[in-house]
Design a protein around this motif. Sequence first.
Motif, PDB file in Angstrom:
ATOM      1  N   ALA A 186       0.832  -1.210   0.000  1.00  0.00           N
ATOM      2  CA  ALA A 186       0.000   0.000   0.000  1.00  0.00           C
ATOM      3  C   ALA A 186       0.863   1.256   0.000  1.00  0.00           C
ATOM      4  CB  ALA A 186      -0.925  -0.006   1.211  1.00  0.00           C
ATOM      5  N   SER A 234      -4.992   0.646   0.965  1.00  0.00           N
ATOM      6  CA  SER A 234      -4.732   1.770   0.063  1.00  0.00           C
ATOM      7  C   SER A 234      -5.987   2.599  -0.166  1.00  0.00           C
ATOM      8  CB  SER A 234      -4.191   1.249  -1.268  1.00  0.00           C
ATOM      9  OG  SER A 234      -3.964   2.310  -2.172  1.00  0.00           O
ATOM     10  N   GLN A 244       0.890   4.039  -2.983  1.00  0.00           N
ATOM     11  CA  GLN A 244       0.570   5.450  -2.769  1.00  0.00           C
ATOM     12  C   GLN A 244       1.731   6.357  -3.165  1.00  0.00           C
ATOM     13  OE1 GLN A 244      -2.275   6.881  -1.888  1.00  0.00           O
ATOM     14  NE2 GLN A 244      -3.385   4.940  -1.741  1.00  0.00           N
TER      15      GLN A 244
END
Length: 222
Positions: free
Chosen positions: A77, A208, A81
Motif C-alpha cells: 500500500a 490503500s 501510494q
Amino acid sequence: MQSISSSRARGLSLAELLIGGFIVIGHNVFHLLPNEVPILFILGWISLRLRDHGWKTAGLQRPVSWWKTLAWAILAAAVLQLGGELLVIPLASRPWPEPQHVSQILESAGLSWRQALLSLVIIWTFAAFGEELSYRGYLLTRAADIFGRSRIGYIFGVIFVAILFGFAHYYKGMVGVADSTYSGLVYGCVFLASGRNLWAAILAHGISDTFAVFVVFMGWAN
C-alpha cells in the motif's frame, strides 16, 4: 495423452482469459455489459471449482502468518501510494494533461461520517475482496495457466491483468488508467512476493483505498 490434455487445458484457460478481457473492456470502455466484477467472480467460482480445487488454487486460503501477510500488505500500500503520487501520475500527466477523475465512492466519502463509512464498506467488499478475487485470483491464475503456471506465466499474468485492471478504471481518464495499471502491478507483485497469497493483495487494496477515503474525508484531496 497427457500433452493433449495439457494443451486443451491451456487452450481453455486462454479462452477464459480472452472472455474475461472482453467482459472488462465491454463494460468499462464500451458500456455494453453490466459491471464486470460480479460476472468475473461468478465465472471464477465456477471455473476454479470445476477445473481446480476452488479458490485455494488462486491463493485464497489461511496464510501461514497473518502478521507477515499484513506486513506485505502495508508495504504494498505504501509503494502504491508513493509511487502513484510521486512518479506515475506526474509522468502520465505530461502526455495526458487532463485531470484524473475520482470515483463517486470517493467523492461521497467527503460528505459525512455516514457516507465515509458506507464508502469503506463498499471498498472492502466490492473493491478489495471482489476485485482481487476477480483479477488477481481468477484472471491472473488463468493467464499463468497458459504457460503451465511457470514463473514466466505468473509474470505474464501480473502484467496482462494489470493492464486490464487499468482499463477497468477507464472512467478516470488516461491518467487514471495509467495509475490503476500501476496499482494492478503492485497488487500482482505482492501476490507473488508473499507466496501467491491472495490475502496480501486483498489487504493491500483495502488499506490503500481506506487511506484514499481518509484523505478525501479530511478535505486533503486536491
